[in-house]
Scaffold this motif. Structure first.
Motif, PDB file in Angstrom:
ATOM      1  N   CYS A  21      34.425 -22.739  31.076  1.00 26.74           N
ATOM      2  CA  CYS A  21      35.793 -23.093  30.677  1.00 26.74           C
ATOM      3  C   CYS A  21      36.372 -22.126  29.647  1.00 26.74           C
ATOM      4  O   CYS A  21      35.735 -21.818  28.647  1.00 26.74           O
ATOM      5  CB  CYS A  21      35.802 -24.504  30.081  1.00 26.74           C
ATOM      6  N   GLY A  61      42.188 -30.204  29.037  1.00 23.82           N
ATOM      7  CA  GLY A  61      41.558 -31.025  28.019  1.00 23.82           C
ATOM      8  C   GLY A  61      41.012 -32.320  28.598  1.00 23.82           C
ATOM      9  O   GLY A  61      40.806 -32.450  29.795  1.00 23.82           O
ATOM     10  N   THR A  62      40.835 -33.263  27.729  1.00 23.24           N
ATOM     11  CA  THR A  62      40.260 -34.569  28.103  1.00 23.24           C
ATOM     12  C   THR A  62      41.188 -35.697  27.669  1.00 23.24           C
ATOM     13  O   THR A  62      41.009 -36.291  26.593  1.00 23.24           O
ATOM     14  CB  THR A  62      38.858 -34.722  27.470  1.00 23.24           C
ATOM     15  N   ARG A 132      27.967 -29.324  31.025  1.00 19.30           N
ATOM     16  CA  ARG A 132      28.737 -30.566  30.950  1.00 19.30           C
ATOM     17  C   ARG A 132      28.043 -31.532  29.995  1.00 19.30           C
ATOM     18  O   ARG A 132      26.821 -31.548  29.909  1.00 19.30           O
ATOM     19  CB  ARG A 132      28.878 -31.220  32.328  1.00 19.30           C
TER      20      ARG A 132
HETATM   21  S1  SF4 Z   1      35.833 -30.935  29.783  1.00 16.13           S
HETATM   22 FE1  SF4 Z   1      36.735 -29.637  28.192  1.00 16.13          FE
HETATM   23  S2  SF4 Z   1      35.385 -27.861  28.057  1.00 16.13           S
HETATM   24 FE2  SF4 Z   1      34.938 -28.909  29.993  1.00 16.13          FE
HETATM   25  S3  SF4 Z   1      36.246 -27.911  31.529  1.00 16.13           S
HETATM   26 FE3  SF4 Z   1      37.406 -29.670  30.749  1.00 16.13          FE
HETATM   27  S4  SF4 Z   1      38.626 -28.822  29.079  1.00 16.13           S
HETATM   28 FE4  SF4 Z   1      37.011 -27.345  29.504  1.00 16.13          FE
END
Ligand code: SF4
Length: 386
Positions: A21, A61-62, A132
């Motif tokens: 990422c 993002g999350t 992950r």
């Molecule tokens: S969870 Fe966070 S670090 Fe992983 S791909 Fe998505 S944005 Fe990127």
């Protein structure tokens, strides 16, 4: 009557450190409340109460790091400031391991009718390689929780073509995903982006990307497997269980249709020009707090740029490019402009034209990057009147 609008809300928070990422994320979750207030103000600034909205997408993002009441606040602002269609597609991206069943149930009660879960794999070894934070067990629990909460439209992201990936291991992942009965699958071949830990691993000889021919073979096998099992392969990485389950939001991008983005770094497009917000989250929050606009910049697209984007986005999809639209941008016949390349693609079974569209076959899709780059060369070297 303007095209229905797609709305994107960008949530820059993430606590994971996935190796592939290159996304710049904010890990300080104490900024979430001022961030949500700032986005709500931006939505009010861009209020268009008579503008019909057919899809709202909360991405990152999350976004699943946000409590449901905060997502509800954002969606409430959108519904107050825009004319959101009753049957609008309202999607939230979810990271396994960040939510439980009650979060999904609360989410369903806010009118969110679609979730996209970043599963990536049901294989712990593969998840570890990707960096992950969730395990295969957590991924299963998250998917089950989403179904138990009664969210009607559930999608999953999967990654394949990781180094040394056994083909059977990939199909086990795919069958496991299908076994849950989702309505959408995004299957991404792993890419080694500059600036990512994975790219550095490759440079250090600790990770070898799968060769192009093997990737092409696995891509075609994946498409055939899913198509034979009733899936609609409508974009290079995207599959829907029935046309009605294709992502309306992303289809807006691929059809080069208008969208409005909210949040730091978010982009908007009105069919003629694009604008974007500042990236800096603190500055974004400060600006909105002071009643200012978070403008980062804008550009009006020339016919050349519009054609380039129509080709780059359109050729990714099963629909391909609209020939009349392309001709209106170049001011001449499609084949006159793109030959001999376009005809060569057709002669080699990599492209087909029909019903006013030019689109790639599965063979063509395997070589999408090369084909798009050839189209781009033609467009960039040509003379345009505007
Ligand atoms: S969870 Fe966070 S670090 Fe992983 S791909 Fe998505 S944005 Fe990127």
């Amino acid at each position: 009557m303007s095209d229905p609008l797609a709305i994107y809300i960008h949530v820059p928070f993430c606590r994971a450190k996935c190796r592939y990422c290159d996304f710049f994320s904010i890990t300080d979750l104490s900024m979430i409340e001022p961030f949500v207030n700032a986005v709500t103000r931006e939505i009010e600034q861009k209020r268009e109460t008579d503008r019909r909205v057919h899809t709202v997408y909360v991405g990152g993002g999350t976004p699943s790091l946000l409590e449901v009441r905060r997502i509800e606040k954002l969606l409430g602002a959108v519904r107050q400031c825009f004319d959101v269609a009753d049957d609008a597609e309202v999607t939230v991206e979810v990271n396994p391991g960040t939510v439980d069943k009650s979060w999904f149930s609360d989410l369903a009660a806010t009118g969110v009718n679609r979730v996209n879960i970043g599963v990536q794999s049901f294989d712990d070894q593969k998840l570890e390689f990707l960096g992950r934070v969730h395990s295969a067990g957590t991924a299963r629990k998250s998917v089950e929780a989403a179904f138990d909460a009664g969210i009607g439209n559930i999608g999953m992201d999967l990654i394949y073509c990781v180094p040394n990936e056994d083909v059977q291991a990939w199909f086990t992942d795919l069958e496991t995903a299908c076994g849950f009965g989702p309505s959408h699958l995004s299957c991404y071949t792993l890419t080694f982006e500059k600036g990512t830990p994975l790219f550095r691993m490759m440079e250090a000889g600790r990770a070898d990307p799968m060769d192009k021919e093997s990737v092409a073979g696995r891509f075609k096998a994946t498409s055939r497997f899913l198509t034979e099992n009733g899936w609609f392969h409508y974009e290079i990485s995207n599959f829907a269980k029935g046309e009605e389950n294709r992502s309306r939001h992303n289809t807006t991008y691929w059809r080069n249709l208008p969208y409005t983005g909210f949040g730091p770094g978010a982009h908007s497009y009105d069919g003629i020009g694009r604008s974007w917000n500042r990236n800096d989250v603190s500055r974004y929050i400060r600006d909105l707090g002071a009643g200012k606009k978070p403008d980062g910049g804008s550009e009006t697209l020339s016919n050349r740029q519009q054609l380039l984007e129509t080709a780059m986005l359109g050729l990714r999809t099963r629909e391909g490019m609209d020939i009349k639209e392309a001709e209106s941008l170049v001011g001449t016949d499609f084949y006159t402009f793109f030959n001999p390349f376009a005809e060569t693609l057709e002669n080699r079974g990599m492209a087909v034209s029909g019903e006013g569209r030019f689109f790639l076959t599965l063979e063509g899709m395997c070589r999408l990057d090369d084909i798009v780059s050839s189209f781009a060369d033609r467009i960039l070297s040509a003379t345009f009147s505007s």
